[in-house]
Design a protein around this motif. Structure first.
Motif, PDB file in Angstrom:
ATOM      1  N   PHE A   1       9.999  47.394  59.547  1.00 41.26           N
ATOM      2  CA  PHE A   1       9.457  46.363  60.429  1.00 41.26           C
ATOM      3  C   PHE A   1       7.972  46.641  60.637  1.00 41.26           C
ATOM      4  CE2 PHE A   1      13.877  47.129  61.794  1.00 41.26           C
ATOM      5  CZ  PHE A   1      14.413  45.849  61.716  1.00 41.26           C
ATOM      6  N   HIS A   2       7.320  45.753  61.399  1.00 38.23           N
ATOM      7  CA  HIS A   2       5.910  45.947  61.762  1.00 38.23           C
ATOM      8  C   HIS A   2       5.802  45.871  63.283  1.00 38.23           C
ATOM      9  CE1 HIS A   2       5.564  44.957  57.506  1.00 38.23           C
ATOM     10  NE2 HIS A   2       4.334  45.431  57.519  1.00 38.23           N
ATOM     11  N   ASP A   3       5.401  46.979  63.894  1.00 34.32           N
ATOM     12  CA  ASP A   3       5.391  47.012  65.361  1.00 34.32           C
ATOM     13  C   ASP A   3       4.197  46.271  65.962  1.00 34.32           C
ATOM     14  OD1 ASP A   3       4.101  49.431  64.213  1.00 34.32           O
ATOM     15  OD2 ASP A   3       3.629  49.913  66.297  1.00 34.32           O
ATOM     16  N   VAL A   4       3.276  45.790  65.135  1.00 33.74           N
ATOM     17  CA  VAL A   4       2.186  44.965  65.666  1.00 33.74           C
ATOM     18  C   VAL A   4       2.529  43.478  65.601  1.00 33.74           C
ATOM     19  CG1 VAL A   4       0.327  46.615  65.261  1.00 33.74           C
ATOM     20  CG2 VAL A   4       1.046  45.115  63.406  1.00 33.74           C
ATOM     21  N   ASN A   5       3.680  43.143  65.040  1.00 34.52           N
ATOM     22  CA  ASN A   5       4.120  41.759  64.984  1.00 34.52           C
ATOM     23  C   ASN A   5       4.803  41.415  66.313  1.00 34.52           C
ATOM     24  OD1 ASN A   5       5.721  39.372  64.537  1.00 34.52           O
ATOM     25  ND2 ASN A   5       5.534  39.711  62.333  1.00 34.52           N
ATOM     26  N   THR A   6       4.232  40.498  67.059  1.00 34.78           N
ATOM     27  CA  THR A   6       4.770  40.170  68.381  1.00 34.78           C
ATOM     28  C   THR A   6       6.160  39.542  68.286  1.00 34.78           C
ATOM     29  OG1 THR A   6       3.545  38.076  68.307  1.00 34.78           O
ATOM     30  CG2 THR A   6       2.496  39.920  69.440  1.00 34.78           C
ATOM     31  N   TYR A   7       6.430  38.789  67.224  1.00 35.69           N
ATOM     32  CA  TYR A   7       7.755  38.200  67.048  1.00 35.69           C
ATOM     33  C   TYR A   7       8.788  39.304  66.824  1.00 35.69           C
ATOM     34  CZ  TYR A   7      11.611  35.405  65.223  1.00 35.69           C
ATOM     35  OH  TYR A   7      12.838  34.839  65.026  1.00 35.69           O
ATOM     36  N   THR A   8       8.458  40.259  65.974  1.00 33.54           N
ATOM     37  CA  THR A   8       9.345  41.387  65.742  1.00 33.54           C
ATOM     38  C   THR A   8       9.616  42.130  67.044  1.00 33.54           C
ATOM     39  OG1 THR A   8       8.571  41.674  63.472  1.00 33.54           O
ATOM     40  CG2 THR A   8       9.612  43.573  64.506  1.00 33.54           C
ATOM     41  N   SER A   9       8.560  42.354  67.806  1.00 29.09           N
ATOM     42  CA  SER A   9       8.704  43.068  69.064  1.00 29.09           C
ATOM     43  C   SER A   9       9.678  42.358  70.004  1.00 29.09           C
ATOM     44  CB  SER A   9       7.330  43.208  69.731  1.00 29.09           C
ATOM     45  OG  SER A   9       7.448  43.735  71.032  1.00 29.09           O
ATOM     46  N   ARG A  10       9.544  41.057  70.116  1.00 28.58           N
ATOM     47  CA  ARG A  10      10.409  40.303  71.031  1.00 28.58           C
ATOM     48  C   ARG A  10      11.851  40.264  70.551  1.00 28.58           C
ATOM     49  NH1 ARG A  10       6.090  36.668  70.676  1.00 28.58           N
ATOM     50  NH2 ARG A  10       7.375  35.202  69.447  1.00 28.58           N
ATOM     51  N   HIS A  11      12.063  40.410  69.239  1.00 32.41           N
ATOM     52  CA  HIS A  11      13.404  40.251  68.679  1.00 32.41           C
ATOM     53  C   HIS A  11      13.968  41.542  68.094  1.00 32.41           C
ATOM     54  CE1 HIS A  11      11.904  36.084  68.795  1.00 32.41           C
ATOM     55  NE2 HIS A  11      13.176  35.745  68.900  1.00 32.41           N
ATOM     56  N   ILE A  12      13.393  42.695  68.434  1.00 28.42           N
ATOM     57  CA  ILE A  12      13.819  43.926  67.773  1.00 28.42           C
ATOM     58  C   ILE A  12      15.284  44.263  68.082  1.00 28.42           C
ATOM     59  CG2 ILE A  12      12.935  45.419  69.621  1.00 28.42           C
ATOM     60  CD1 ILE A  12      13.073  46.100  65.788  1.00 28.42           C
TER      61      ILE A  12
ATOM     62  N   SER B   1      -2.222  44.518  77.533  1.00 24.64           N
ATOM     63  CA  SER B   1      -1.013  44.036  78.203  1.00 24.64           C
ATOM     64  C   SER B   1      -0.139  43.311  77.181  1.00 24.64           C
ATOM     65  CB  SER B   1      -1.375  43.095  79.354  1.00 24.64           C
ATOM     66  OG  SER B   1      -2.057  41.954  78.876  1.00 24.64           O
ATOM     67  N   GLY B   2       1.154  43.275  77.427  1.00 26.62           N
ATOM     68  CA  GLY B   2       2.072  42.648  76.473  1.00 26.62           C
ATOM     69  C   GLY B   2       2.021  43.316  75.124  1.00 26.62           C
ATOM     70  N   ASN B   3       1.822  44.621  75.110  1.00 28.20           N
ATOM     71  CA  ASN B   3       1.650  45.348  73.854  1.00 28.20           C
ATOM     72  C   ASN B   3       2.974  45.413  73.087  1.00 28.20           C
ATOM     73  OD1 ASN B   3       1.549  47.778  72.037  1.00 28.20           O
ATOM     74  ND2 ASN B   3      -0.530  47.895  72.839  1.00 28.20           N
ATOM     75  N   PRO B   4       3.020  44.907  71.838  1.00 33.82           N
ATOM     76  CA  PRO B   4       4.279  44.891  71.082  1.00 33.82           C
ATOM     77  C   PRO B   4       4.809  46.283  70.752  1.00 33.82           C
ATOM     78  CG  PRO B   4       2.458  44.177  69.695  1.00 33.82           C
ATOM     79  CD  PRO B   4       1.928  44.246  71.092  1.00 33.82           C
ATOM     80  N   THR B   5       3.918  47.240  70.493  1.00 37.60           N
ATOM     81  CA  THR B   5       4.372  48.602  70.228  1.00 37.60           C
ATOM     82  C   THR B   5       5.075  49.180  71.443  1.00 37.60           C
ATOM     83  OG1 THR B   5       2.580  48.974  68.634  1.00 37.60           O
ATOM     84  CG2 THR B   5       3.667  50.928  69.528  1.00 37.60           C
ATOM     85  N   VAL B   6       4.516  48.936  72.612  1.00 36.42           N
ATOM     86  CA  VAL B   6       5.128  49.422  73.851  1.00 36.42           C
ATOM     87  C   VAL B   6       6.517  48.819  74.030  1.00 36.42           C
ATOM     88  CG1 VAL B   6       4.988  49.349  76.374  1.00 36.42           C
ATOM     89  CG2 VAL B   6       2.950  49.879  75.022  1.00 36.42           C
TER      90      VAL B   6
ATOM     91  N   ILE C   1       8.575  47.729  71.769  1.00 41.08           N
ATOM     92  CA  ILE C   1       9.494  48.310  70.796  1.00 41.08           C
ATOM     93  C   ILE C   1       9.920  49.705  71.239  1.00 41.08           C
ATOM     94  CG2 ILE C   1       9.588  49.289  68.464  1.00 41.08           C
ATOM     95  CD1 ILE C   1       8.157  46.741  67.514  1.00 41.08           C
ATOM     96  N   LEU C   2       8.986  50.504  71.717  1.00 36.15           N
ATOM     97  CA  LEU C   2       9.334  51.838  72.194  1.00 36.15           C
ATOM     98  C   LEU C   2      10.329  51.761  73.353  1.00 36.15           C
ATOM     99  CD1 LEU C   2       5.831  53.579  72.098  1.00 36.15           C
ATOM    100  CD2 LEU C   2       7.813  54.133  70.679  1.00 36.15           C
ATOM    101  N   GLU C   3      10.121  50.823  74.246  1.00 37.60           N
ATOM    102  CA  GLU C   3      11.019  50.681  75.392  1.00 37.60           C
ATOM    103  C   GLU C   3      12.406  50.215  74.949  1.00 37.60           C
ATOM    104  OE1 GLU C   3       8.799  48.008  77.826  1.00 37.60           O
ATOM    105  OE2 GLU C   3       7.590  49.615  78.742  1.00 37.60           O
ATOM    106  N   THR C   4      12.453  49.313  73.961  1.00 37.46           N
ATOM    107  CA  THR C   4      13.743  48.818  73.476  1.00 37.46           C
ATOM    108  C   THR C   4      14.508  49.903  72.732  1.00 37.46           C
ATOM    109  OG1 THR C   4      12.821  46.588  73.282  1.00 37.46           O
ATOM    110  CG2 THR C   4      14.872  47.030  72.100  1.00 37.46           C
ATOM    111  N   LEU C   5      13.809  50.689  71.932  1.00 36.47           N
ATOM    112  CA  LEU C   5      14.472  51.788  71.236  1.00 36.47           C
ATOM    113  C   LEU C   5      15.050  52.792  72.227  1.00 36.47           C
ATOM    114  CD1 LEU C   5      11.958  52.506  68.305  1.00 36.47           C
ATOM    115  CD2 LEU C   5      14.107  51.214  68.193  1.00 36.47           C
ATOM    116  N   ALA C   6      14.348  53.010  73.319  1.00 28.24           N
ATOM    117  CA  ALA C   6      14.796  53.994  74.306  1.00 28.24           C
ATOM    118  C   ALA C   6      16.007  53.507  75.093  1.00 28.24           C
ATOM    119  CB  ALA C   6      13.652  54.336  75.256  1.00 28.24           C
ATOM    120  N   HIS C   7      16.043  52.195  75.419  1.00 27.15           N
ATOM    121  CA  HIS C   7      17.124  51.658  76.257  1.00 27.15           C
ATOM    122  C   HIS C   7      17.551  50.293  75.740  1.00 27.15           C
ATOM    123  CE1 HIS C   7      16.397  54.904  79.076  1.00 27.15           C
ATOM    124  NE2 HIS C   7      15.124  54.561  79.124  1.00 27.15           N
ATOM    125  N   ASN C   8      18.779  50.224  75.227  1.00 27.85           N
ATOM    126  CA  ASN C   8      19.338  48.977  74.717  1.00 27.85           C
ATOM    127  C   ASN C   8      20.858  49.095  74.721  1.00 27.85           C
ATOM    128  OD1 ASN C   8      20.326  49.704  71.798  1.00 27.85           O
ATOM    129  ND2 ASN C   8      18.332  50.707  72.057  1.00 27.85           N
TER     130      ASN C   8
END
Length: 282
Positions: A214-225, A43-48, A50-57
């Motif tokens: 970037f690193h998709d396993v970095n939770t900070y990166t994921s939240r701020h992509i 749960s709260g997977n950072p890769t997921v 990032i994928l969702e943000t790339l798809a819709h932003n």
């Protein structure tokens, strides 16, 4: 005579403007890449995210990226969650590439040639089994490579992609946030702009790919992509770097062609590496 002179001046000006336009490098398109994933969190997977943000932003929907995967990482690609995410990346039109096929983030440059070759073959086999397609791109962990690692990559059908800009977000655990997101990207793009202006960067499909890491396993990166992508557009504007109509890639084949065009084949070229790795390896 005055009419003829005016006509000649107009023609000369037109030729000069056309020459200037022809000399200007192709506009930039940011080529996003992600290392070390996929993450294996249930749960709260950072890769997921990032994928969702790339798809819709709000900037550009359906952005495609290159994911340099660790196919046998104990906390990532080597798990059922990780393999499912690699399949999802591929199915959603991203380019799935290889980062490592070892339990940990092993340095390819320090491996024996036999161990490296076995690892590369394992990585190719892993990705073929999950996606049905062999990877065409590889990125060395720690940016560490030499002539031997490049030879192994090529032997296994892959080209090495380094980077132009880096978020410097490789710190995954502990203090993994950044107070310098914008200044860091501004500095990196300013250096890259010099090569772009000199016509020293590859062009693919009419645009200049600028590789961003970037690193998709970095939770900070994921939240701020999304913020990171906004920063890229902002600093490009500040530095007067002309962007393509679509500033990010949204087509798998164009993305792959651009990444291959930007790949490094000669171990003697020594492109600049991010952070301390440039001092360490170059």
């Amino acid at each position: 005579m005055p009419v003829l002179r005016s006509h000649l001046l107009a023609v000369s000006l037109s030729l000069l403007l056309n020459a200037a336009a022809a000399a200007e490098p192709a506009p930039v398109r940011f080529l996003l890449t992600f290392d070390d994933g996929p993450a294996a969190a249930a749960s709260g997977n950072p890769t997921v995210h990032i994928l969702e943000t790339l798809a819709h932003n709000p900037l550009q929907d359906n952005i495609k990226a290159v994911f340099f995967t660790q196919t046998r990482a104990w906390h990532g690609g080597g798990t059922d969650v990780g393999r499912a995410l690699i399949k999802r990346e591929y199915d959603e039109g991203h380019v799935v590439a290889l980062h490592s096929a070892t339990t940990f983030h092993s340095n390819h440059r320090l491996m024996s040639r036999q161990a490296l070759d076995e690892s590369m073959q394992n990585g190719v086999d892993d990705l073929v089994s999950v996606t049905g397609a062999a990877p065409k791109l590889v990125r060395p962990p720690f940016w560490a490579y030499d002539a031997g690692t490049l030879e192994s990559y090529h032997q296994h059908g892959m080209q090495m992609l380094l980077t132009d800009l880096s978020a410097n977000d490789g710190k995954i655990y502990g203090v993994n946030f950044s107070w310098h997101k914008r200044s860091n990207m501004l500095t990196h793009l300013a250096e890259t702009r010099k090569r772009w202006a000199a016509g020293a960067m590859p062009v693919s499909d009419g645009v200049t790919p600028v590789v961003v890491t970037f690193h998709d396993v970095n939770t900070y990166t994921s939240r701020h992509i999304q913020e990171y992508m906004e920063i890229l557009l902002d600093v490009a504007h500040e530095l007067d770097v002309p962007l393509a109509a679509k500033p990010f890639y949204d087509d798998h084949d164009e993305l792959e062609r651009a990444a291959l065009a930007a790949s490094v084949s000669d171990p003697n070229t020594k492109p600049r590496l991010p952070g301390l790795w440039n001092w360490l390896w170059n």
